[in-house]
Design an enzyme around this catalytic site. Sequence first.
Site, PDB file in Angstrom:
ATOM      1  N   HIS A  60      -8.201  -8.212  10.581  1.00  0.00           N
ATOM      2  CA  HIS A  60      -7.726  -7.312  11.603  1.00  0.00           C
ATOM      3  C   HIS A  60      -8.921  -6.565  12.185  1.00  0.00           C
ATOM      4  O   HIS A  60      -8.772  -6.038  13.504  1.00  0.00           O
ATOM      5  CB  HIS A  60      -6.481  -6.364  11.335  1.00  0.00           C
ATOM      6  CG  HIS A  60      -7.101  -5.377  10.310  1.00  0.00           C
ATOM      7  ND1 HIS A  60      -6.781  -5.162   8.998  1.00  0.00           N
ATOM      8  CD2 HIS A  60      -7.753  -4.220  10.627  1.00  0.00           C
ATOM      9  CE1 HIS A  60      -7.075  -4.000   8.437  1.00  0.00           C
ATOM     10  NE2 HIS A  60      -7.676  -3.503   9.457  1.00  0.00           N
ATOM     11  N   ASP A 116      -5.802 -11.469   5.649  1.00  0.00           N
ATOM     12  CA  ASP A 116      -6.283 -10.420   6.484  1.00  0.00           C
ATOM     13  C   ASP A 116      -7.748 -10.502   5.848  1.00  0.00           C
ATOM     14  O   ASP A 116      -8.359  -9.416   5.849  1.00  0.00           O
ATOM     15  CB  ASP A 116      -5.587  -9.152   6.179  1.00  0.00           C
ATOM     16  CG  ASP A 116      -6.303  -8.054   7.223  1.00  0.00           C
ATOM     17  OD1 ASP A 116      -6.581  -8.546   8.131  1.00  0.00           O
ATOM     18  OD2 ASP A 116      -6.045  -6.849   6.946  1.00  0.00           O
ATOM     19  N   SER A 144     -11.251   0.111   6.373  1.00  0.00           N
ATOM     20  CA  SER A 144     -10.465  -1.075   5.896  1.00  0.00           C
ATOM     21  C   SER A 144     -11.588  -2.093   6.158  1.00  0.00           C
ATOM     22  O   SER A 144     -12.367  -2.004   7.049  1.00  0.00           O
ATOM     23  CB  SER A 144      -9.327  -1.433   6.382  1.00  0.00           C
ATOM     24  OG  SER A 144      -9.532  -1.210   7.852  1.00  0.00           O
TER      25      SER A 144
END
Length: 205
Positions: free
Chosen positions: A36, A67, A143
């Site tokens: 992402h 992801d 992240s």
Amino acid sequence: DSAVLTIVSMNRKGTPIAQGSGFILTADGLGGTNYHVLKGAAQALAECCNGRKFSVSTIEGSDVDHDLIVFQLFEIGSRVKPTNLPHVALGSWKDVAVGEKVIAVGSPEGLTNTISDGILSAVREADSVRYLQITAPISPGSSGGPVLNAAGKMVGIATFQLEEGQNLNFAIAADNILPLLDQHLEISIADFQVGVRKVQREQRA
């Protein structure tokens, strides 16, 4: 030197659209992050090692469902791979026990190499993939960064924080990056996005 990357994703015009963290896997600039972080990007830059910048030019491996993405760094404006970069020691979820200390490293709000520590609260499984539930906070921009055990091995990749839950932070087990290293896709970011959209359209059809 830190093996943590600050990644800025951009559209075709070079306007930044997202920022996240990542990590270097090899001395010649193979890196990884959450998918992402690069979703929808036409190009991207990565910064590490006291301000050195590289272009994120090719996608080498991907697991969009979980992801994760692996890419190759190049010297800016060339097809030359960097050399002698610091890189993570790749570990496994088995290298940390519940209750033991973990360290999440990332670039929240662009603050590079921000370190937050906590403990491994639980190992959970969803869709046959292991996630580490940790108390080390994962803020936006962190992240895609590495989660390390006390020995400095990467045991997970910071993936998400449950907005509602206090201290509910999750990292996908580092083991899931291994299959991506064997894919050798060598596809540009822009072409990769076209392929992902095509697959998603076919899945919806």
